[in-house]
Design a protein around this motif. Structure first.
Motif, PDB file in Angstrom:
ATOM      1  N   CYS A 260       0.824  -1.220   0.000  1.00 16.82           N
ATOM      2  CA  CYS A 260       0.000   0.000   0.000  1.00 16.82           C
ATOM      3  C   CYS A 260       0.852   1.263   0.000  1.00 16.82           C
ATOM      4  O   CYS A 260       0.352   2.355   0.216  1.00 16.82           O
ATOM      5  CB  CYS A 260      -0.930   0.004   1.201  1.00 16.82           C
ATOM      6  SG  CYS A 260      -0.052  -0.120   2.760  1.00 16.82           S
ATOM      7  N   ILE A 261       2.182   1.129  -0.220  1.00 20.12           N
ATOM      8  CA  ILE A 261       3.076   2.284  -0.124  1.00 20.12           C
ATOM      9  C   ILE A 261       3.623   2.666  -1.496  1.00 20.12           C
ATOM     10  O   ILE A 261       4.199   1.832  -2.187  1.00 20.12           O
ATOM     11  CB  ILE A 261       4.265   1.972   0.816  1.00 20.12           C
ATOM     12  CG1 ILE A 261       3.747   1.506   2.182  1.00 20.12           C
ATOM     13  CG2 ILE A 261       5.174   3.192   0.969  1.00 20.12           C
ATOM     14  CD1 ILE A 261       4.811   0.884   3.057  1.00 20.12           C
ATOM     15  N   SER A 262       3.452   3.928  -1.884  1.00 15.17           N
ATOM     16  CA  SER A 262       4.012   4.417  -3.143  1.00 15.17           C
ATOM     17  C   SER A 262       5.137   5.391  -2.862  1.00 15.17           C
ATOM     18  O   SER A 262       4.987   6.292  -2.031  1.00 15.17           O
ATOM     19  CB  SER A 262       2.936   5.130  -3.968  1.00 15.17           C
ATOM     20  OG  SER A 262       1.872   4.252  -4.246  1.00 15.17           O
ATOM     21  N   ILE A 263       6.255   5.193  -3.544  1.00 17.18           N
ATOM     22  CA  ILE A 263       7.389   6.112  -3.421  1.00 17.18           C
ATOM     23  C   ILE A 263       7.300   7.120  -4.554  1.00 17.18           C
ATOM     24  O   ILE A 263       7.193   6.746  -5.727  1.00 17.18           O
ATOM     25  CB  ILE A 263       8.733   5.348  -3.530  1.00 17.18           C
ATOM     26  CG1 ILE A 263       8.781   4.154  -2.573  1.00 17.18           C
ATOM     27  CG2 ILE A 263       9.909   6.297  -3.323  1.00 17.18           C
ATOM     28  CD1 ILE A 263       8.911   4.487  -1.123  1.00 17.18           C
ATOM     29  N   ILE A 264       7.345   8.395  -4.196  1.00 17.12           N
ATOM     30  CA  ILE A 264       7.289   9.469  -5.191  1.00 17.12           C
ATOM     31  C   ILE A 264       8.626  10.179  -5.159  1.00 17.12           C
ATOM     32  O   ILE A 264       9.003  10.748  -4.143  1.00 17.12           O
ATOM     33  CB  ILE A 264       6.169  10.484  -4.847  1.00 17.12           C
ATOM     34  CG1 ILE A 264       4.844   9.792  -4.561  1.00 17.12           C
ATOM     35  CG2 ILE A 264       6.047  11.549  -5.942  1.00 17.12           C
ATOM     36  CD1 ILE A 264       4.253   9.050  -5.724  1.00 17.12           C
ATOM     37  N   SER A 265       9.357  10.141  -6.282  1.00 20.01           N
ATOM     38  CA  SER A 265      10.676  10.787  -6.240  1.00 20.01           C
ATOM     39  C   SER A 265      10.772  12.007  -7.145  1.00 20.01           C
ATOM     40  O   SER A 265      11.720  12.778  -7.037  1.00 20.01           O
ATOM     41  CB  SER A 265      11.779   9.774  -6.589  1.00 20.01           C
ATOM     42  OG  SER A 265      11.472   9.099  -7.775  1.00 20.01           O
ATOM     43  N   ASP A 266       9.807  12.220  -8.006  1.00 17.23           N
ATOM     44  CA  ASP A 266       9.874  13.377  -8.905  1.00 17.23           C
ATOM     45  C   ASP A 266       8.615  14.233  -8.790  1.00 17.23           C
ATOM     46  O   ASP A 266       7.525  13.705  -8.558  1.00 17.23           O
ATOM     47  CB  ASP A 266      10.008  12.906 -10.360  1.00 17.23           C
ATOM     48  CG  ASP A 266      11.327  12.181 -10.588  1.00 17.23           C
ATOM     49  OD1 ASP A 266      12.348  12.649 -10.056  1.00 17.23           O
ATOM     50  OD2 ASP A 266      11.304  11.129 -11.261  1.00 17.23           O
TER      51      ASP A 266
END
Lengths: 166, 166
Positions: B77-83
């Motif tokens: 359920c975890i999304s990594i947002i890098s941009d």
């Protein structure tokens, strides 16, 4: 202090407080002022007050300034204390008068917190972020718990939080 | 936060909170948790939570981590947002869901304050001085006024202060 813990801008200015000044709210000042007979402050606070260019704001109180920069002595109602400040303040507290108000600033506050010589803190938190400036609690001040006492909210959104020493 | 504005010790530890944990007070946590469907945090906060070694504490929420250090992608359920974090968060806020909780930490908070993207602050002030550590409001964060909303006192002496963006 502000929400982010500042009492003044970097140059000591308190312009951020201007918008909270009005004729109907004094944020507990009168009650505090009537409960004391002595004011105590460090040298920076003393020089800041002199810099305001107004009359000494505590003419009916005994005023002590803890400072190495001013010459020791007594002038009108103001006494400069440059040596053995902590033992002087302990003696002062042992007296039978009314309460003593620590007007400021950060260095003296840190020292008195370290020595456990502050019995009560009345912190009025204003609903503003200042971002930078002079903090009420300087870095590396003493770590300990307090007992929360009364709270008082004001229409401006400020809240006066009172804490007692355990 | 503590009276002197810290949320954790220098190493990120929150042991100072232990004495305030009990079975009868949750300091508004349940009410907050029920009002949100999304949690948002920076990389340091994410790694701190992983370091606790427990299950992901927000399994029933959509979790977004703003971080350049983790690999972009979605895992459970975890999304990594890098941009383009700011435009991503603006889109997220424009959605029709429940509220979004900014779990931490200081860098992301400072960035979102700067962008005026924080609508409400719920600050629980505990009656303790920590002396040093990681601050809720980092140095040089944005300077602006807030509107004080409700206040809630707890038996432990903590007080939950709520502020809204003007």
């Amino acid at each position: 202090m502000t929400l982010d813990g500042y009492i003044a801008s970097r140059d000591g200015g308190v312009e951020w407080l201007d918008k909270y000044r009005n004729n109907t709210e004094d944020y507990g000042y009168t009650a505090l002022y009537e409960s004391i007979d002595t004011v105590l402050m460090g040298g920076n606070t003393y020089r800041a007050i002199l810099g305001f260019g107004c009359e000494w704001p505590y003419p009916d109180k005994t005023s002590y300034v803890i400072s190495h920069r001013e010459q020791q002595g007594t002038n009108d109602c103001i006494s400069i204390i440059s040596d053995n400040a902590i033992s002087f303040i302990k003696q002062l507290k042992a007296g039978t008068g009314k309460d003593i108000w620590l007007v400021g600033g950060g260095q003296l506050t840190a020292q008195l917190l370290e020595e456990r010589l502050i019995d009560e803190m009345q912190i009025c938190v204003f609903p503003i972020l200042l971002g930078t400036g002079i903090r009420l609690f300087s870095e590396n001040s003493s770590a300990y718990e307090w007992i929360a006492d009364k709270q008082q909210s004001f229409l401006s959104g400020a809240i006066l939080l009172t804490y007692r020493k355990p």
